[in-house]
Design a protein around this motif. Structure first.
Motif, short mmCIF file in Angstrom:
data_model
loop_
_atom_site.label_atom_id
_atom_site.label_comp_id
_atom_site.label_asym_id
_atom_site.label_seq_id
_atom_site.Cartn_x
_atom_site.Cartn_y
_atom_site.Cartn_z
N UNK A 175 0.84 -1.21 0.00
CA UNK A 175 0.00 0.00 0.00
C UNK A 175 0.88 1.27 0.00
N UNK A 176 1.95 1.26 0.81
CA UNK A 176 2.83 2.44 0.85
C UNK A 176 3.40 2.72 -0.54
N UNK A 177 3.76 1.64 -1.25
CA UNK A 177 4.33 1.84 -2.61
C UNK A 177 3.32 2.49 -3.55
N UNK A 178 2.02 2.28 -3.28
CA UNK A 178 0.99 2.83 -4.18
C UNK A 178 0.57 4.25 -3.84
N UNK A 179 1.08 4.81 -2.73
CA UNK A 179 0.55 6.10 -2.26
C UNK A 179 0.67 7.23 -3.30
N UNK A 180 1.72 7.19 -4.10
CA UNK A 180 1.94 8.26 -5.10
C UNK A 180 0.82 8.37 -6.13
N UNK A 181 0.07 7.29 -6.32
CA UNK A 181 -1.00 7.33 -7.34
C UNK A 181 -2.38 7.03 -6.74
N UNK A 182 -2.44 6.96 -5.41
CA UNK A 182 -3.67 6.46 -4.78
C UNK A 182 -4.85 7.44 -4.92
#
Ligand SMILES: Cc1cc2nc3c(=O)[nH]c(=O)nc-3n(C[C@H](O)[C@H](O)[C@H](O)COP(=O)(O)O)c2cc1C
Ligand code: SF4
Ligand code: SF4
Length: 262
Positions: A175-182
């Motif tokens: 989830x942290x890796x996806x934060x930039x596009x969340x």
């Protein structure tokens, strides 16, 4: 003894807990974690230090993790953490905090997870585990016990880990890796009144009003504060959140959440 309670909240559960703990001390200050991060104001000389925040994916908001790694509290004799959450599940967040503190030759003395009301409407409705007001009523004695434990400087180390907590840690990392596009799927339905509340509650200043409605710029914590605070309920995550109830803790005003933003 000087007490500093560092908190993060998006819908008020953690702020309510932080305030209640603060009332138990004569000399206590509540400090907003997003503001500390913005000001890079990491050095604090408190004797007692608390972290109060919501559980995200079994752990803590990414910005709370970043804050605990950076904060410098050399005089702290007692460090506690209280995490509000939406479910009954038990997680490994206290071992995570303890690991981070050990990097500063400190340790977490006391940790407590408290079930409040679910606010992650990206996945679950706010009443997934029951009527929110009844859940909050059930939470009050648990908060009271935590306040008492903290006021008497109880130590509840070592912190246990759980299987569900370990599974959640894997989910947390992806989830942290996806934060930039969340925030890519955030949309605004017709009916925005341009009140700017979404702009003012955002803990990362991720929203601007462009062409008469909010626009997100990829610096999102997925806290959903903008969605829950919008008085017109026009912010949606695609179609997923259409018709879903919004939630703010009944003792917390929108102004309190705006005041916590940087
Ligand atoms: C991104 C995100 C992830 C969440 N993950 C969990 C979780 O893993 N377990 C849980 O019990 N609650 C989870 N929740 C619910 C919150 O922890 C809970 O509603 C919390 O009390 C909100 O606190 P606040 O009102 O101070 O923001 C999550 C909420 C968000 C926004
Ligand atoms: S854009 Fe919305 S969900 Fe993202 S950090 Fe700001 S308030 Fe939270
Ligand atoms: S909070 Fe809602 S109504 Fe207000 S500006 Fe944002 S989207 Fe528009």
């Amino acid at each position: 003894m000087r007490t500093g309670i560092f908190y993060f909240t998006s819908t008020g559960n953690s702020l309510h807990i932080a305030r209640e703990i603060g009332k138990a001390y004569k000399e206590s200050e509540l400090i907003s974690i997003p503001q500390v991060l913005k000001d890079k104001d990491y050095f604090h000389e408190y004797d007692i230090v608390g972290f109060v925040f919501p559980i995200y994916y079994g752990s803590m908001p990414e910005l709370v993790d970043r804050f605990i790694r950076a904060v410098d509290v050399p005089r702290a004799k007692y460090i506690f953490a209280v995490a509000s959450k939406g479910s009954k599940m038990k997680f490994n967040v206290m071992t995570h905090i303890d690991r981070l503190l050990q990097e500063h030759d400190q340790e977490l003395s006391y940790g407590k997870e408290i079930m409040m009301v679910e606010n992650y409407i990206r996945k679950f409705p706010v009443d997934k585990f029951g009527n929110p007001m009844l859940l909050l009523k059930d939470a009050e004695p648990v908060i009271g016990k935590a306040i008492n434990d903290i006021a008497t400087m109880e130590n509840n180390r070592p912190f246990k880990t759980t299987v569900i907590g370990t599974i959640a840690e894997y989910l947390y990392n992806s989830w942290v890796k996806k934060l930039g596009t969340i925030d890519k799927k955030f949309v605004v339905e017709p009916g925005c009144i341009q009140c700017r509340i979404c702009v003012d509650v955002c803990p990362t200043n991720n929203i601007e009003i462009e062409d008469g409605e909010p626009a997100w710029s990829g610096n999102c914590q997925d806290c959903l504060g903008c969605i829950h605070s919008c008085p017109s309920k026009v912010i949606q995550i695609g179609k997923k959140t259409q018709g879903m109830k919004r939630y703010i803790h009944p003792e917390i005003q929108l102004k309190d959440i705006m005041d916590s933003a940087p």
